[in-house]
Motif scaffolding. Structure first.
Motif, PDB file in Angstrom:
ATOM      1  N   LEU A  85      -9.798   3.183 -10.383  1.00  0.00           N
ATOM      2  CA  LEU A  85      -9.710   2.854  -8.964  1.00  0.00           C
ATOM      3  C   LEU A  85     -10.895   3.435  -8.212  1.00  0.00           C
ATOM      4  O   LEU A  85     -11.448   4.474  -8.589  1.00  0.00           O
ATOM      5  CB  LEU A  85      -8.416   3.408  -8.368  1.00  0.00           C
ATOM      6  CG  LEU A  85      -7.087   2.874  -8.913  1.00  0.00           C
ATOM      7  CD1 LEU A  85      -5.918   3.574  -8.233  1.00  0.00           C
ATOM      8  CD2 LEU A  85      -6.991   1.364  -8.729  1.00  0.00           C
TER       9      LEU A  85
ATOM     10  N   THR B 134       1.415   4.493 -12.114  1.00  0.00           N
ATOM     11  CA  THR B 134       0.448   5.274 -11.345  1.00  0.00           C
ATOM     12  C   THR B 134       1.156   6.264 -10.428  1.00  0.00           C
ATOM     13  O   THR B 134       0.734   7.419 -10.286  1.00  0.00           O
ATOM     14  CB  THR B 134      -0.450   4.345 -10.507  1.00  0.00           C
ATOM     15  OG1 THR B 134      -1.060   3.384 -11.373  1.00  0.00           O
ATOM     16  CG2 THR B 134      -1.518   5.140  -9.772  1.00  0.00           C
TER      17      THR B 134
ATOM     18  N   VAL C 134       0.854  -1.191   0.000  1.00  0.00           N
ATOM     19  CA  VAL C 134       0.000   0.000   0.000  1.00  0.00           C
ATOM     20  C   VAL C 134       0.887   1.237   0.000  1.00  0.00           C
ATOM     21  O   VAL C 134       1.761   1.386   0.852  1.00  0.00           O
ATOM     22  CB  VAL C 134      -0.932   0.018   1.230  1.00  0.00           C
ATOM     23  CG1 VAL C 134      -1.766   1.293   1.245  1.00  0.00           C
ATOM     24  CG2 VAL C 134      -1.829  -1.227   1.227  1.00  0.00           C
ATOM     25  N   LYS C 135       0.659   2.114  -0.986  1.00  0.00           N
ATOM     26  CA  LYS C 135       1.443   3.335  -1.122  1.00  0.00           C
ATOM     27  C   LYS C 135       0.511   4.531  -1.226  1.00  0.00           C
ATOM     28  O   LYS C 135      -0.568   4.437  -1.819  1.00  0.00           O
ATOM     29  CB  LYS C 135       2.326   3.277  -2.364  1.00  0.00           C
ATOM     30  CG  LYS C 135       3.347   2.136  -2.382  1.00  0.00           C
ATOM     31  CD  LYS C 135       4.467   2.384  -1.400  1.00  0.00           C
ATOM     32  CE  LYS C 135       5.593   1.372  -1.562  1.00  0.00           C
ATOM     33  NZ  LYS C 135       5.190  -0.022  -1.260  1.00  0.00           N
ATOM     34  N   PRO C 136       0.880   5.696  -0.670  1.00  0.00           N
ATOM     35  CA  PRO C 136       0.033   6.890  -0.794  1.00  0.00           C
ATOM     36  C   PRO C 136       0.166   7.522  -2.172  1.00  0.00           C
ATOM     37  O   PRO C 136       1.263   7.543  -2.749  1.00  0.00           O
ATOM     38  CB  PRO C 136       0.583   7.815   0.302  1.00  0.00           C
ATOM     39  CG  PRO C 136       2.020   7.411   0.446  1.00  0.00           C
ATOM     40  CD  PRO C 136       2.067   5.939   0.180  1.00  0.00           C
ATOM     41  N   ASP C 137      -0.945   8.045  -2.681  1.00  0.00           N
ATOM     42  CA  ASP C 137      -0.871   8.790  -3.934  1.00  0.00           C
ATOM     43  C   ASP C 137      -0.439  10.227  -3.648  1.00  0.00           C
ATOM     44  O   ASP C 137      -0.015  10.544  -2.528  1.00  0.00           O
ATOM     45  CB  ASP C 137      -2.213   8.755  -4.671  1.00  0.00           C
ATOM     46  CG  ASP C 137      -3.341   9.462  -3.918  1.00  0.00           C
ATOM     47  OD1 ASP C 137      -3.060  10.166  -2.916  1.00  0.00           O
ATOM     48  OD2 ASP C 137      -4.514   9.305  -4.333  1.00  0.00           O
TER      49      ASP C 137
ATOM     50  N   ASP D 144     -11.456   3.955  -4.003  1.00  0.00           N
ATOM     51  CA  ASP D 144     -10.925   3.769  -2.649  1.00  0.00           C
ATOM     52  C   ASP D 144      -9.611   3.000  -2.652  1.00  0.00           C
ATOM     53  O   ASP D 144      -9.350   2.159  -1.785  1.00  0.00           O
ATOM     54  CB  ASP D 144     -11.948   3.065  -1.752  1.00  0.00           C
ATOM     55  CG  ASP D 144     -13.235   3.861  -1.595  1.00  0.00           C
ATOM     56  OD1 ASP D 144     -13.164   5.113  -1.580  1.00  0.00           O
ATOM     57  OD2 ASP D 144     -14.308   3.243  -1.493  1.00  0.00           O
ATOM     58  N   GLY D 145      -8.789   3.262  -3.661  1.00  0.00           N
ATOM     59  CA  GLY D 145      -7.451   2.686  -3.698  1.00  0.00           C
ATOM     60  C   GLY D 145      -7.338   1.270  -4.221  1.00  0.00           C
ATOM     61  O   GLY D 145      -6.248   0.686  -4.208  1.00  0.00           O
TER      62      GLY D 145
ATOM     63  N   ASN E 191      -3.707   9.619  -0.259  1.00  0.00           N
ATOM     64  CA  ASN E 191      -4.697   8.543  -0.213  1.00  0.00           C
ATOM     65  C   ASN E 191      -4.023   7.211  -0.534  1.00  0.00           C
ATOM     66  O   ASN E 191      -3.214   7.125  -1.462  1.00  0.00           O
ATOM     67  CB  ASN E 191      -5.818   8.811  -1.220  1.00  0.00           C
ATOM     68  CG  ASN E 191      -6.530  10.119  -0.945  1.00  0.00           C
ATOM     69  OD1 ASN E 191      -6.918  10.390   0.184  1.00  0.00           O
ATOM     70  ND2 ASN E 191      -6.684  10.937  -1.983  1.00  0.00           N
ATOM     71  N   PRO E 192      -4.349   6.153   0.208  1.00  0.00           N
ATOM     72  CA  PRO E 192      -3.668   4.866  -0.006  1.00  0.00           C
ATOM     73  C   PRO E 192      -4.124   4.168  -1.280  1.00  0.00           C
ATOM     74  O   PRO E 192      -5.304   4.193  -1.639  1.00  0.00           O
ATOM     75  CB  PRO E 192      -4.064   4.057   1.232  1.00  0.00           C
ATOM     76  CG  PRO E 192      -5.377   4.641   1.656  1.00  0.00           C
ATOM     77  CD  PRO E 192      -5.310   6.105   1.332  1.00  0.00           C
ATOM     78  N   ILE E 193      -3.163   3.546  -1.962  1.00  0.00           N
ATOM     79  CA  ILE E 193      -3.447   2.700  -3.126  1.00  0.00           C
ATOM     80  C   ILE E 193      -2.870   1.319  -2.840  1.00  0.00           C
ATOM     81  O   ILE E 193      -1.694   1.191  -2.496  1.00  0.00           O
ATOM     82  CB  ILE E 193      -2.821   3.271  -4.411  1.00  0.00           C
ATOM     83  CG1 ILE E 193      -3.383   4.659  -4.717  1.00  0.00           C
ATOM     84  CG2 ILE E 193      -3.063   2.328  -5.588  1.00  0.00           C
ATOM     85  CD1 ILE E 193      -2.774   5.299  -5.952  1.00  0.00           C
ATOM     86  N   ASP E 194      -3.679   0.299  -2.964  1.00  0.00           N
ATOM     87  CA  ASP E 194      -3.261  -1.067  -2.676  1.00  0.00           C
ATOM     88  C   ASP E 194      -2.792  -1.734  -3.974  1.00  0.00           C
ATOM     89  O   ASP E 194      -3.582  -2.281  -4.740  1.00  0.00           O
ATOM     90  CB  ASP E 194      -4.419  -1.858  -2.059  1.00  0.00           C
ATOM     91  CG  ASP E 194      -3.984  -3.217  -1.525  1.00  0.00           C
ATOM     92  OD1 ASP E 194      -2.925  -3.705  -1.960  1.00  0.00           O
ATOM     93  OD2 ASP E 194      -4.707  -3.784  -0.685  1.00  0.00           O
TER      94      ASP E 194
END
Length: 222
Positions: free
Chosen positions: A119, A74, A13-16, A121-122, A20-23
């Protein structure tokens, strides 16, 4: 033997850009991997390599020999950009760029065709997941079937006199298992050639672990 694809993308999981988290593990598991498998490909991401050895040597070997490399842009992840640059330097063809929503496009690949996925919610948007998977599968098939002279890498496209390095001379690091398998395969090809059995060579071509070897086998069969 199925064609091979290497996926370069962030892990976990990384923040954009907005925090906001992206899985990315979920993106890989539910979108990228199944889409490429639908295209009939054998899929590998760097964290799935279980064997002992030099991680970078294995990665370079994949970037050199994979029939296709899929890079997820991304985020501006330095590892992904590095791997994409290595592939562009080693091979003129066989790259797909994918990305989720992002505010801007990096200059160096601004004009390159990309597959944009959705996407929510990530994680992949359930409403568009099936369509995104189908689009990626079709893009993979089209890229692999593209005319061999079409140069996807901007390095080779913009430097027309640059030639790809001979793949069989680039035996990277300690990635010995691959080359032992290659040597066994090459010996079987040579036995069939000496016996004037082109039909056996064509069968062996389908067992080759990479496109470069299939081309070599078909030339010998001819």
């Amino acid at each position: 033997m199925r064609l091979h694809v290497f996926v370069a993308m962030p892990f976990g999981v990384k923040p954009d850009g907005n925090g906001n988290p992206i899985d990315f593990d979920q993106i890989y598991a539910s979108l990228i991997r199944p889409a490429l498998e639908d295209a009939g490909l054998e899929v590998l991401r760097a964290d799935e390599e279980q064997g002992a050895g030099d991680i970078r040597a294995d990665m370079f070997q994949e970037l050199l020999m994979a029939d296709l490399v899929v890079a997820d842009l991304t985020l501006d992840n330095p590892n992904v950009w590095y791997e994409l640059g290595v592939r562009h330097a080693l091979r003129a063809r066989g790259v797909i760029l994918v990305q989720g929503p992002r505010a801007s496009q990096p200059f160096d690949i601004y004009t390159d065709r990309k597959l944009r996925y959705h996407l929510q919610d990530g994680v992949p948007d359930p409403a568009t997941l099936a369509a995104d998977r189908k689009a990626l599968a079709e893009m993979a098939k089209s890229t692999l079937k593209a005319w061999h002279g079409r140069k996807i890498s901007p390095v080779y496209a913009l430097l027309p006199n640059l030639e790809e390095p001979a793949w069989h001379r680039l035996r990277v690091g300690n990635a010995l298992e691959y080359w032992e398998q290659y040597q066994e395969w090459a010996t079987r090809i040579e036995v069939a050639r000496n016996a004037s059995r082109p039909e056996d060579i064509l069968v062996l071509a389908d067992e080759a672990p990479a496109t470069a070897l299939r081309v070599e086998a078909h030339l010998k069969a001819g």
